[in-house]
Design a protein around this motif. Structure first.
Motif, PDB file in Angstrom:
ATOM      1  N   THR A  83       0.839  -1.193   0.000  1.00 33.33           N
ATOM      2  CA  THR A  83       0.000   0.000   0.000  1.00 33.33           C
ATOM      3  C   THR A  83       0.875   1.244   0.000  1.00 33.33           C
ATOM      4  N   ILE A  84       0.473   2.221  -0.808  1.00 34.49           N
ATOM      5  CA  ILE A  84       1.053   3.551  -0.737  1.00 34.49           C
ATOM      6  C   ILE A  84       0.018   4.438  -0.044  1.00 34.49           C
ATOM      7  N   LEU A  85       0.422   5.057   1.041  1.00 36.78           N
ATOM      8  CA  LEU A  85      -0.469   5.889   1.849  1.00 36.78           C
ATOM      9  C   LEU A  85      -0.196   7.354   1.535  1.00 36.78           C
ATOM     10  N   ILE A  86      -1.222   8.074   1.123  1.00 36.33           N
ATOM     11  CA  ILE A  86      -1.103   9.492   0.809  1.00 36.33           C
ATOM     12  C   ILE A  86      -1.883  10.274   1.852  1.00 36.33           C
ATOM     13  N   THR A  87      -1.210  11.217   2.511  1.00 37.68           N
ATOM     14  CA  THR A  87      -1.840  11.951   3.603  1.00 37.68           C
ATOM     15  C   THR A  87      -1.688  13.460   3.425  1.00 37.68           C
ATOM     16  N   ALA A  88      -2.626  14.177   4.006  1.00 35.47           N
ATOM     17  CA  ALA A  88      -2.576  15.631   4.131  1.00 35.47           C
ATOM     18  C   ALA A  88      -3.526  16.002   5.258  1.00 35.47           C
ATOM     19  N   HIS A  89      -3.182  17.010   6.023  1.00 37.58           N
ATOM     20  CA  HIS A  89      -4.060  17.376   7.145  1.00 37.58           C
ATOM     21  C   HIS A  89      -4.975  18.535   6.760  1.00 37.58           C
ATOM     22  N   TYR A  90      -6.229  18.427   7.179  1.00 35.87           N
ATOM     23  CA  TYR A  90      -7.209  19.456   6.826  1.00 35.87           C
ATOM     24  C   TYR A  90      -7.517  20.402   7.978  1.00 35.87           C
ATOM     25  N   ASP A  91      -6.933  20.181   9.128  1.00 35.98           N
ATOM     26  CA  ASP A  91      -7.167  21.105  10.239  1.00 35.98           C
ATOM     27  C   ASP A  91      -6.182  22.265  10.156  1.00 35.98           C
ATOM     28  N   HIS A  92      -6.499  23.336  10.860  1.00 34.93           N
ATOM     29  CA  HIS A  92      -5.554  24.438  11.010  1.00 34.93           C
ATOM     30  C   HIS A  92      -5.738  25.021  12.406  1.00 34.93           C
ATOM     31  N   HIS A 111       6.838   7.409  10.111  1.00 34.16           N
ATOM     32  CA  HIS A 111       8.284   7.174  10.185  1.00 34.16           C
ATOM     33  C   HIS A 111       8.627   6.432  11.474  1.00 34.16           C
ATOM     34  N   ASP A 112       8.074   6.880  12.601  1.00 32.80           N
ATOM     35  CA  ASP A 112       8.359   6.226  13.879  1.00 32.80           C
ATOM     36  C   ASP A 112       7.862   4.788  13.909  1.00 32.80           C
ATOM     37  N   ALA A 113       6.866   4.475  13.064  1.00 33.37           N
ATOM     38  CA  ALA A 113       6.334   3.109  12.985  1.00 33.37           C
ATOM     39  C   ALA A 113       7.083   2.271  11.951  1.00 33.37           C
ATOM     40  N   GLY A 114       8.121   2.844  11.344  1.00 31.24           N
ATOM     41  CA  GLY A 114       8.931   2.086  10.399  1.00 31.24           C
ATOM     42  C   GLY A 114       8.482   2.175   8.955  1.00 31.24           C
ATOM     43  N   VAL A 115       7.585   3.106   8.648  1.00 26.74           N
ATOM     44  CA  VAL A 115       7.099   3.271   7.279  1.00 26.74           C
ATOM     45  C   VAL A 115       7.939   4.354   6.594  1.00 26.74           C
ATOM     46  N   ARG A 155       1.349  -1.873   8.960  1.00 27.54           N
ATOM     47  CA  ARG A 155       2.728  -1.376   8.887  1.00 27.54           C
ATOM     48  C   ARG A 155       3.592  -2.236   7.984  1.00 27.54           C
ATOM     49  N   ALA A 156       3.449  -3.548   8.074  1.00 27.45           N
ATOM     50  CA  ALA A 156       4.337  -4.446   7.332  1.00 27.45           C
ATOM     51  C   ALA A 156       4.140  -4.350   5.826  1.00 27.45           C
ATOM     52  N   SER A 157       2.945  -3.982   5.389  1.00 26.61           N
ATOM     53  CA  SER A 157       2.687  -3.947   3.943  1.00 26.61           C
ATOM     54  C   SER A 157       2.477  -2.531   3.405  1.00 26.61           C
ATOM     55  N   THR A 158       2.833  -1.528   4.205  1.00 31.67           N
ATOM     56  CA  THR A 158       2.763  -0.150   3.734  1.00 31.67           C
ATOM     57  C   THR A 158       4.146   0.237   3.237  1.00 31.67           C
ATOM     58  N   ALA A 159       4.253   0.429   1.928  1.00 32.90           N
ATOM     59  CA  ALA A 159       5.548   0.655   1.301  1.00 32.90           C
ATOM     60  C   ALA A 159       6.038   2.084   1.451  1.00 32.90           C
ATOM     61  N   LEU A 160       5.104   3.041   1.551  1.00 36.79           N
ATOM     62  CA  LEU A 160       5.501   4.447   1.534  1.00 36.79           C
ATOM     63  C   LEU A 160       4.358   5.326   2.005  1.00 36.79           C
ATOM     64  N   PRO A 193      -3.352   2.293 -10.414  1.00 34.80           N
ATOM     65  CA  PRO A 193      -1.968   2.004 -10.005  1.00 34.80           C
ATOM     66  C   PRO A 193      -1.739   0.513  -9.809  1.00 34.80           C
ATOM     67  N   ARG A 194      -0.470   0.128  -9.777  1.00 38.56           N
ATOM     68  CA  ARG A 194      -0.096  -1.257  -9.489  1.00 38.56           C
ATOM     69  C   ARG A 194      -0.350  -1.590  -8.020  1.00 38.56           C
ATOM     70  N   HIS A 195      -0.090  -0.639  -7.157  1.00 42.89           N
ATOM     71  CA  HIS A 195      -0.232  -0.838  -5.719  1.00 42.89           C
ATOM     72  C   HIS A 195      -1.578  -0.305  -5.234  1.00 42.89           C
ATOM     73  N   SER A 196      -2.031  -0.846  -4.129  1.00 44.89           N
ATOM     74  CA  SER A 196      -3.177  -0.241  -3.457  1.00 44.89           C
ATOM     75  C   SER A 196      -2.757   1.125  -2.956  1.00 44.89           C
ATOM     76  N   MET A 197      -3.668   2.086  -3.047  1.00 41.55           N
ATOM     77  CA  MET A 197      -3.402   3.420  -2.535  1.00 41.55           C
ATOM     78  C   MET A 197      -4.504   3.807  -1.560  1.00 41.55           C
ATOM     79  N   LEU A 198      -4.096   4.348  -0.435  1.00 37.06           N
ATOM     80  CA  LEU A 198      -5.029   4.822   0.576  1.00 37.06           C
ATOM     81  C   LEU A 198      -4.828   6.323   0.725  1.00 37.06           C
ATOM     82  N   PHE A 199      -5.873   7.089   0.429  1.00 37.87           N
ATOM     83  CA  PHE A 199      -5.834   8.541   0.544  1.00 37.87           C
ATOM     84  C   PHE A 199      -6.528   8.937   1.842  1.00 37.87           C
TER      85      PHE A 199
END
Length: 198
Positions: free
Chosen positions: A1-10, A147-151, A74-79, A44-50
């Motif tokens: 899985t490729i995880l794409i994140t952005a925060h919507y709070d301010h 990052h702290d979780a190893g991703v 965590r184990a299968s999240t590539a980025l 995409p080739r990989h699963s993507m989670l937005f």
């Protein structure tokens, strides 16, 4: 899985003053939605989670909740591709932080640079004594939780501008050309990561 994140709070409303957060971080959510729209029709080739996250400004609570939810194994999240402040920069530059920890990203992003209209800079992902005095952004946004979780992560964002965390971070300050070019580069990078990751 490729995880794409952005925060919507301010920062919200403080002492009766509205902090709109146009660049920080409506811009990141806008780029995330553009990428989701692209990959909805270009499979995409990989699963993507937005994931549009909240609580970033209060300590990355949304990222912590997502990580603890079981939706991001965590184990299968590539980025993790994290987008935070991507809509304005007078020098036409955006940083890609993360390759210090994952050097395999560097040649992929250098290749993306050959097609990108914005200049991709590397840095802000190491201790200042190793990074030429640049501030270390490793834990400055939601990617730090993963990052702290190893991703592995790549964090796309611009350096602070005078409207950062100010009531003047409004939509009229966004540079539409830079924002569009930066979003295009992010999607191009995601296409490249999708192609190169196992």
């Amino acid at each position: 899985t490729i995880l794409i994140t952005a925060h919507y709070d301010h920062l919200g409303v403080q002492n009766g003053v509205v902090y709109p957060g146009a660049d920080d971080n409506a811009s990141g959510v806008g780029a995330l939605l553009a990428a989701a729209r692209y990959f909805a029709t270009s499979r995409p080739r990989h699963s993507m989670l937005f994931a549009a996250l909240d609580g970033e400004e209060l300590g990355h609570h949304g990222a912590r909740a997502l990580l603890g939810s079981g939706l991001v194994p965590r184990a299968s999240t590539a980025l993790n591709v994290n987008l935070d402040m991507v809509s304005r920069n007078d020098a036409n530059e955006i940083y890609a932080a993360g390759p210090y920890y994952s050097p395999w990203q560097t040649p992929i992003l250098q290749d993306v640079q050959t097609r990108a209209s914005v200049k991709i800079l590397f840095g802000h992902d190491r201790p200042p004594r190793l990074g030429g005095g640049l501030e270390d952004w490793t834990h400055s946004s939601d990617h730090g939780v993963f990052h702290d979780a190893g991703v592995p992560f790549v964090y796309f964002g611009v350096e602070d501008h005078p409207d950062y965390h100010q009531p003047t971070d409004t939509a009229d300050q966004i540079d539409p050309r830079f924002f569009g070019d930066a979003a295009d580069m992010v999607i191009e990078a995601m296409v490249a990561f999708d192609a190169q990751l196992k």
